[in-house]
Design a protein around this motif. Structure first.
Motif, PDB file in Angstrom:
ATOM      1  N   VAL A   1       0.868  -1.179   0.000  1.00 53.92           N
ATOM      2  CA  VAL A   1       0.000   0.000   0.000  1.00 53.92           C
ATOM      3  C   VAL A   1       0.906   1.231   0.000  1.00 53.92           C
ATOM      4  CG1 VAL A   1      -1.827   1.260   1.186  1.00 53.92           C
ATOM      5  CG2 VAL A   1      -1.781  -1.248   1.294  1.00 53.92           C
TER       6      VAL A   1
ATOM      7  N   THR B   1       1.115   5.221   0.111  1.00 57.46           N
ATOM      8  CA  THR B   1       0.394   6.443   0.466  1.00 57.46           C
ATOM      9  C   THR B   1       1.196   7.621  -0.075  1.00 57.46           C
ATOM     10  OG1 THR B   1      -0.402   5.403   2.496  1.00 57.46           O
ATOM     11  CG2 THR B   1      -0.590   7.803   2.354  1.00 57.46           C
ATOM     12  N   TYR B   2       0.533   8.436  -0.882  1.00 52.31           N
ATOM     13  CA  TYR B   2       1.195   9.573  -1.523  1.00 52.31           C
ATOM     14  C   TYR B   2       1.118  10.818  -0.643  1.00 52.31           C
ATOM     15  CZ  TYR B   2       0.959   6.469  -5.508  1.00 52.31           C
ATOM     16  OH  TYR B   2       1.088   5.386  -6.344  1.00 52.31           O
TER      17      TYR B   2
ATOM     18  N   GLY C   1      -2.215  12.173   0.351  1.00 51.13           N
ATOM     19  CA  GLY C   1      -3.094  11.299   1.124  1.00 51.13           C
ATOM     20  C   GLY C   1      -3.746  10.188   0.316  1.00 51.13           C
TER      21      GLY C   1
ATOM     22  N   LYS D   1      -4.088   6.752  -1.819  1.00 55.13           N
ATOM     23  CA  LYS D   1      -3.424   5.468  -1.634  1.00 55.13           C
ATOM     24  C   LYS D   1      -3.596   4.595  -2.860  1.00 55.13           C
ATOM     25  CE  LYS D   1      -3.998   5.252   3.351  1.00 55.13           C
ATOM     26  NZ  LYS D   1      -4.440   4.447   4.479  1.00 55.13           N
ATOM     27  N   ASP D   2      -2.593   3.794  -3.113  1.00 57.88           N
ATOM     28  CA  ASP D   2      -2.645   2.753  -4.141  1.00 57.88           C
ATOM     29  C   ASP D   2      -2.370   1.430  -3.461  1.00 57.88           C
ATOM     30  OD1 ASP D   2      -3.246   3.719  -6.659  1.00 57.88           O
ATOM     31  OD2 ASP D   2      -1.167   4.154  -7.182  1.00 57.88           O
ATOM     32  N   GLU D   3      -3.241   0.437  -3.677  1.00 55.52           N
ATOM     33  CA  GLU D   3      -2.983  -0.922  -3.217  1.00 55.52           C
ATOM     34  C   GLU D   3      -2.485  -1.702  -4.415  1.00 55.52           C
ATOM     35  OE1 GLU D   3      -5.631  -3.019  -0.710  1.00 55.52           O
ATOM     36  OE2 GLU D   3      -6.286  -1.219   0.318  1.00 55.52           O
TER      37      GLU D   3
ATOM     38  N   LYS E   1       4.625   9.309   0.731  1.00 54.89           N
ATOM     39  CA  LYS E   1       4.659   9.588   2.169  1.00 54.89           C
ATOM     40  C   LYS E   1       4.992   8.318   2.960  1.00 54.89           C
ATOM     41  CE  LYS E   1       1.799  11.396   5.897  1.00 54.89           C
ATOM     42  NZ  LYS E   1       0.481  11.936   6.237  1.00 54.89           N
ATOM     43  N   LYS E   2       4.424   7.174   2.525  1.00 60.20           N
ATOM     44  CA  LYS E   2       4.564   5.947   3.307  1.00 60.20           C
ATOM     45  C   LYS E   2       4.318   4.736   2.407  1.00 60.20           C
ATOM     46  CE  LYS E   2       1.951   3.871   7.085  1.00 60.20           C
ATOM     47  NZ  LYS E   2       0.918   4.151   8.066  1.00 60.20           N
TER      48      LYS E   2
ATOM     49  N   SER F   1       3.446   0.585   3.019  1.00 60.12           N
ATOM     50  CA  SER F   1       3.144  -0.497   3.961  1.00 60.12           C
ATOM     51  C   SER F   1       3.022  -1.799   3.179  1.00 60.12           C
ATOM     52  CB  SER F   1       1.826  -0.239   4.687  1.00 60.12           C
ATOM     53  OG  SER F   1       1.857   0.995   5.355  1.00 60.12           O
TER      54      SER F   1
END
Length: 90
Positions: free
Chosen positions: A32, A34-35, A38, A40-42, A68-69, A71
């Motif tokens: 996942v 996170t740009y 805010g 998100k792409d799964e 940004k993140k 996961s």
């Protein structure tokens, strides 16, 4: 490290990612992303990474994006060696 305990990513925009696994083996189900805005792409991975293996180059939707993140959803195989996951942004 960032404020959430994750590894901070240097500033920049990316349009591709590549994963490398060292140490042990891990069954990646999805990632996942996170740009900065805010969104998100799964991204489904569904792959067993063994020590030293790498993913294909993964294209991100929307062109160059600030990340940004990242996961991961995974299953760790029952092996005594811990896997370490590296992500390279292109």
């Amino acid at each position: 490290k960032d404020d959430d305990g994750g590894t901070a990513i240097e500033e920049g925009a990316f349009n591709k990612l590549k994963i490398k696994v060292t140490g042990g083996t891990v069954h990646m189900i999805r990632m996942v992303v996170t740009y900065g805005n805010g969104a998100k792409d799964e991204i489904p991975l569904r792959h067993v990474f063994t020590r030293g293996s790498e993913s294909r180059v993964i294209d991100l939707r929307g062109g160059n994006r600030v990340i940004k993140k990242i996961s991961f959803v995974y299953e760790r195989n029952n092996i005594s060696r811990k896997a370490r996951v590296w992500v390279a942004g292109l």
